[in-house]
Design an enzyme around this catalytic site. Sequence first.
Site, PDB file in Angstrom:
ATOM      1  N   PRO A   2     -28.655 -20.214  55.476  1.00 33.74           N
ATOM      2  CA  PRO A   2     -29.252 -18.755  56.422  1.00 33.74           C
ATOM      3  C   PRO A   2     -29.844 -19.311  57.271  1.00 33.74           C
ATOM      4  O   PRO A   2     -30.225 -20.923  57.643  1.00 33.74           O
ATOM      5  CB  PRO A   2     -30.537 -18.513  55.282  1.00 33.74           C
ATOM      6  CG  PRO A   2     -30.342 -20.444  53.651  1.00 33.74           C
ATOM      7  CD  PRO A   2     -28.690 -20.031  53.939  1.00 33.74           C
ATOM      8  N   GLU A   3     -30.248 -18.300  58.372  1.00 31.34           N
ATOM      9  CA  GLU A   3     -30.695 -18.546  59.821  1.00 31.34           C
ATOM     10  C   GLU A   3     -32.132 -18.424  59.663  1.00 31.34           C
ATOM     11  O   GLU A   3     -32.662 -17.721  59.011  1.00 31.34           O
ATOM     12  CB  GLU A   3     -29.420 -18.028  60.797  1.00 31.34           C
ATOM     13  CG  GLU A   3     -27.691 -18.948  60.411  1.00 31.34           C
ATOM     14  CD  GLU A   3     -27.156 -18.351  61.242  1.00 31.34           C
ATOM     15  OE1 GLU A   3     -27.609 -17.945  62.666  1.00 31.34           O
ATOM     16  OE2 GLU A   3     -25.309 -18.476  61.085  1.00 31.34           O
TER      17      GLU A   3
END
Length: 300
Positions: A2-3
């Site tokens: 996840p960013e």
Amino acid sequence: MPELPEVEVVRRGVADHVVGRRIETAEVLGSRVARRHQAGPAALAAALTGVRVVSARRRGKYLWMDLDDGQALVVHLGMSGQLLVEDPDAPREKHCHALFGLDDGKQLRFVDQRTFGGLQLVEMLPDDHSNALIPRVIRHIAPDPLESAFDLRQTVTRMRRKHTQIKRALLDQTLVSGIGNIYADESLWRTRLHGERFTDRVPAKVATELLGHATDVMTAALAQGGTSFDSLYVNVNGASGYFDRSLDAYGREGKECHRCGALMVREQFMNRSSFSCPVCQPRPRRQVGRQVVRSGRNGR
């Protein structure tokens, strides 16, 4: 992994459903989820029982909850970590590693199928970039483009002082945080830059444009709930993002470039995949004697 937008979606969910709530019961299951907390899982559960969550904050991909005892609960999402707010009688997820009973009757659960994430209770220290206190383990992380503490001009200056590939710089969390592989490729495509261009050869105007595109693409992803290629990336209510439908570069190998029509290519980069247009984003050139040639992966 996840960013920034995915983590921000989770943070907003925690802010809506958990901030202001007191943790009445805490259960930490197994040692792996608490491996960063040296005192162990039982001590972590005991320390969290009875505290109130004051705020939910984020820097880059790092998420934490400020507690009323002056400490912070840092949540490492890893590759598959989730925070879910559910009814206590809801079936327990197979990979649920921690449960926190809240004073409104709801339950906050930390679920992590691949077990790379975890929970850590740490002290707060002054931030070098703002007047706020932040968790000790996050002080080395640079502000992200969506933070008020982010200094665009200073970041461009620091980036151009380095002699490193521009995509490496975008992924360097001590330089600018929150940009991961997906949004790096998207911002490079928008700027018409190949990821192997060297930072000290990129004009300040272009570097500024690049960071502006990174901000824009992450803001757009955030508005749609993040980029979800994996059903594990969900917000606290279990909803996945869908910005992947709007991507221009990442994952588009063999498809036509949305700008010029050339076929997009995939290349190996830092044990990852990079996606780019060979026409809009030509590989950098280098001088060898009097001949100008295309650079290889490590070319300068």
